[in-house]
Design an enzyme around this catalytic site. Sequence first.
Site, PDB file in Angstrom:
ATOM      1  N   ARG A  87       0.481  -1.376   0.059  1.00 16.43           N
ATOM      2  CA  ARG A  87       0.023   0.126   0.251  1.00 16.43           C
ATOM      3  C   ARG A  87       0.774   1.768   0.104  1.00 16.43           C
ATOM      4  O   ARG A  87       0.341   2.166  -0.844  1.00 16.43           O
ATOM      5  CB  ARG A  87      -0.654  -0.185   0.910  1.00 16.43           C
ATOM      6  CG  ARG A  87      -1.762   1.270   1.378  1.00 16.43           C
ATOM      7  CD  ARG A  87      -2.685   1.356   0.253  1.00 16.43           C
ATOM      8  NE  ARG A  87      -3.886   2.601   0.570  1.00 16.43           N
ATOM      9  CZ  ARG A  87      -2.745   4.025   0.072  1.00 16.43           C
ATOM     10  NH1 ARG A  87      -1.257   4.076  -0.504  1.00 16.43           N
ATOM     11  NH2 ARG A  87      -3.406   5.290   0.025  1.00 16.43           N
ATOM     12  N   TYR A  88       2.195   1.053   0.402  1.00 17.45           N
ATOM     13  CA  TYR A  88       2.339   2.199   0.991  1.00 17.45           C
ATOM     14  C   TYR A  88       4.144   2.317   0.139  1.00 17.45           C
ATOM     15  O   TYR A  88       4.600   0.843  -0.386  1.00 17.45           O
ATOM     16  CB  TYR A  88       3.547   2.495   2.542  1.00 17.45           C
ATOM     17  CG  TYR A  88       2.065   2.839   3.075  1.00 17.45           C
ATOM     18  CD1 TYR A  88       1.229   4.291   2.780  1.00 17.45           C
ATOM     19  CD2 TYR A  88       1.922   1.858   3.786  1.00 17.45           C
ATOM     20  CE1 TYR A  88       0.542   3.872   4.029  1.00 17.45           C
ATOM     21  CE2 TYR A  88       0.392   1.877   5.245  1.00 17.45           C
ATOM     22  CZ  TYR A  88      -0.034   3.088   4.393  1.00 17.45           C
ATOM     23  OH  TYR A  88      -2.014   3.163   5.401  1.00 17.45           O
ATOM     24  N   ARG A 130       7.247  -0.343   2.063  1.00 19.70           N
ATOM     25  CA  ARG A 130       6.950  -1.139   3.032  1.00 19.70           C
ATOM     26  C   ARG A 130       5.708  -1.564   2.738  1.00 19.70           C
ATOM     27  O   ARG A 130       4.727  -1.300   1.820  1.00 19.70           O
ATOM     28  CB  ARG A 130       6.574  -0.581   4.613  1.00 19.70           C
ATOM     29  CG  ARG A 130       5.847   0.781   4.612  1.00 19.70           C
ATOM     30  CD  ARG A 130       6.143   1.428   5.323  1.00 19.70           C
ATOM     31  NE  ARG A 130       5.177   2.715   6.378  1.00 19.70           N
ATOM     32  CZ  ARG A 130       4.956   3.384   5.887  1.00 19.70           C
ATOM     33  NH1 ARG A 130       5.785   4.164   4.575  1.00 19.70           N
ATOM     34  NH2 ARG A 130       4.121   4.471   5.621  1.00 19.70           N
ATOM     35  N   CYS A 152      -4.654 -17.334  14.784  1.00 21.55           N
ATOM     36  CA  CYS A 152      -3.738 -16.467  16.070  1.00 21.55           C
ATOM     37  C   CYS A 152      -4.811 -17.338  17.680  1.00 21.55           C
ATOM     38  O   CYS A 152      -5.024 -18.717  17.333  1.00 21.55           O
ATOM     39  CB  CYS A 152      -5.132 -14.544  15.716  1.00 21.55           C
ATOM     40  SG  CYS A 152      -4.927 -13.418  15.309  1.00 21.55           S
ATOM     41  N   CYS A 181      -9.918 -11.397  18.293  1.00 19.21           N
ATOM     42  CA  CYS A 181     -10.800 -10.310  18.603  1.00 19.21           C
ATOM     43  C   CYS A 181     -11.954 -10.527  17.900  1.00 19.21           C
ATOM     44  O   CYS A 181     -12.225 -11.101  16.772  1.00 19.21           O
ATOM     45  CB  CYS A 181      -9.895  -9.402  18.920  1.00 19.21           C
ATOM     46  SG  CYS A 181      -7.998  -9.567  18.559  1.00 19.21           S
ATOM     47  N   CYS A 214     -11.872  -8.063  14.595  1.00 18.43           N
ATOM     48  CA  CYS A 214     -10.302  -8.298  14.212  1.00 18.43           C
ATOM     49  C   CYS A 214     -10.805  -7.427  12.418  1.00 18.43           C
ATOM     50  O   CYS A 214     -11.858  -6.972  11.395  1.00 18.43           O
ATOM     51  CB  CYS A 214     -10.607  -9.740  13.596  1.00 18.43           C
ATOM     52  SG  CYS A 214      -9.446  -9.837  12.533  1.00 18.43           S
ATOM     53  N   ARG A 248      -9.559  -8.797   9.640  1.00 13.78           N
ATOM     54  CA  ARG A 248      -9.119  -9.058   9.226  1.00 13.78           C
ATOM     55  C   ARG A 248     -10.257 -10.466   8.870  1.00 13.78           C
ATOM     56  O   ARG A 248      -9.643 -11.493   8.661  1.00 13.78           O
ATOM     57  CB  ARG A 248      -7.893  -9.942   8.639  1.00 13.78           C
ATOM     58  CG  ARG A 248      -7.304  -8.524   7.775  1.00 13.78           C
ATOM     59  CD  ARG A 248      -5.544  -9.184   7.100  1.00 13.78           C
ATOM     60  NE  ARG A 248      -5.069  -7.516   7.227  1.00 13.78           N
ATOM     61  CZ  ARG A 248      -4.449  -7.542   8.253  1.00 13.78           C
ATOM     62  NH1 ARG A 248      -3.807  -7.361   9.367  1.00 13.78           N
ATOM     63  NH2 ARG A 248      -4.008  -5.930   8.563  1.00 13.78           N
ATOM     64  N   ASP A 273     -11.956  -0.002  12.539  1.00 16.02           N
ATOM     65  CA  ASP A 273     -13.069  -0.053  11.045  1.00 16.02           C
ATOM     66  C   ASP A 273     -14.360  -0.414  10.766  1.00 16.02           C
ATOM     67  O   ASP A 273     -14.610  -1.268  11.815  1.00 16.02           O
ATOM     68  CB  ASP A 273     -11.826  -1.161  10.238  1.00 16.02           C
ATOM     69  CG  ASP A 273     -10.242  -0.785  10.648  1.00 16.02           C
ATOM     70  OD1 ASP A 273     -10.152   0.390   9.992  1.00 16.02           O
ATOM     71  OD2 ASP A 273      -8.902  -1.616  10.846  1.00 16.02           O
ATOM     72  N   ASP A 314      -7.202   4.211   9.727  1.00 10.94           N
ATOM     73  CA  ASP A 314      -7.210   4.168   9.158  1.00 10.94           C
ATOM     74  C   ASP A 314      -8.425   3.784   7.333  1.00 10.94           C
ATOM     75  O   ASP A 314      -9.769   3.394   7.381  1.00 10.94           O
ATOM     76  CB  ASP A 314      -6.863   1.704   8.343  1.00 10.94           C
ATOM     77  CG  ASP A 314      -6.137   1.914   7.781  1.00 10.94           C
ATOM     78  OD1 ASP A 314      -5.970   2.221   6.386  1.00 10.94           O
ATOM     79  OD2 ASP A 314      -5.424   0.492   7.939  1.00 10.94           O
ATOM     80  N   LYS A 319      -3.601   5.161   6.165  1.00 11.63           N
ATOM     81  CA  LYS A 319      -3.664   5.804   7.660  1.00 11.63           C
ATOM     82  C   LYS A 319      -3.310   6.711   7.430  1.00 11.63           C
ATOM     83  O   LYS A 319      -2.853   7.597   6.979  1.00 11.63           O
ATOM     84  CB  LYS A 319      -2.483   4.914   8.643  1.00 11.63           C
ATOM     85  CG  LYS A 319      -2.686   3.828   9.009  1.00 11.63           C
ATOM     86  CD  LYS A 319      -1.394   2.995   9.162  1.00 11.63           C
ATOM     87  CE  LYS A 319      -1.673   0.933  10.075  1.00 11.63           C
ATOM     88  NZ  LYS A 319      -0.975   0.485   8.769  1.00 11.63           N
TER      89      LYS A 319
END
Length: 449
Positions: free
Chosen positions: A116-117, A120, A129, A133, A136, A138, A297, A334, A341
């Site tokens: 995306r950037y 990086r 995981c 959470c 989440c 994702r 999100d 985001d 971000k």
Amino acid sequence: MANYPFPSKRAPVYADVPAEQWSNWRWQLSNRINTVEEFEKVIRLSESERKALSAPNLFRVDITPYFISLIDPDDPADPIRKQVVPTDREMVPFTAMMEDSLAEDRHSPVPGLVHRYPDRVLMLITTQCASYCRYCTRSRIVGDPSATFSRAEFEMQLDYLKRTPQVRDVLLSGGDPLVLAPKILEEILSRLREIPHIEVLRIGSRVPVFMPMRITDELTDMLQKYHPLWLNIHVNHSNEITTELAEACDRLTRAGIPLGNQSVLLAGVNDNIHVQRQLVQDLVRIRVRPYYLYQCDLVEGAGHFRTPVGKGVEILEALRGHTSGFAVPQYIIDAPGGGGKIPVSPNYLLSMSDHKVILRNFEGYITTYEEPIDYVPADAARFKLEKRPEPGQSGISGLLEGEQMFIKPEGFDEVHDRQGIQHRLKDAKKWVPLGIGEGEKGEEGKKGA
Ligand SMILES: *Cc1c(COP(=O)(O)O)cnc(C)c1O
């Protein structure tokens, strides 16, 4: 090491588990809680929680015995409980809800790699995981027990990275990289280290929080072979900070791994200035620097966790100046649709003139800063570096640097094209701004500006 004033807890149901099992991460993983019957032994489920646990297509549930022990069983609004125990509110859709709200899939040149950037990438190396959470971001891909680490995808990711020299920072995430088999994790790190242009490796992991016993000396000995390696953990509330977490962070920092924390602003969990101040202050006590505080999100199942953006600004207002500067995270939205971000902050710059700025501090003190009238910027040519950002990604900084004069929304030219005949004002050459572009004229213009 320091004697940390943080609690160490074990739910009564685990009282008889021998210490060597309790402190074994494999035991923690294989004894995770996910059924109504197992939950009932630790906490009294509400009607809403029971309903969710019996619903089909629910985002995966799993909680380590260690982490569920941190829940106050008598408090239905416990901040840890809300993060990991599902309720039927997960099944309520909301306006603006999206499956892949960050458009990560669109930014993937190869499966599992999000570029995306400019410099990086985010590398998704597992879907598993230690616990899940409920908010989440994702949830569309995470938790699927049939989709584990894929060697074929990893080779494609490596291949992309090898031929993309502008990538200097690789962020390993998922899922949680620290639940991978130690051998596989080491293979990933060592293969990435073979790529000369990759300078920094990063891991995003909630394992130290869900299962601090995973952070063994053996693990940190392995990790420190791949320096510079940075790690961000994910703590949302001070109740997650225990003796065990403090010890895990101590092992990581002593292995030279700088630690940051990314938390998510969650309604009913940490949407309060006192909770947040306590959280960031407890984090710096265990040498973890608050890095980002994310706005929740627009992801399916997480609607009930969302807060107004103003709550985040209010929290930042209550942190900046009121506590140590290094304890203040950046508040981030985001951007939906893949905008990436975006930092959001209270405003401290109130006004300005050609030589003076008006600022206010956290106390409301309003002051002036006189700017120099004889400022000569450093000679830009001296600092021209070899590596340039990807064309088209220089952004607002590119506008300031004079690389381009405007950024137009898509379709702008078409909307504003009034057809008509060619005439003086339509001659593109007339619109080359002074100071932009090559040539003597441009340089003159720059000086005059
Ligand atoms: C968050 C994120 C990163 C890392 O962002 P930093 O601001 O450098 O921490 C990189 N790639 C993607 C796709 C991300 O979402």
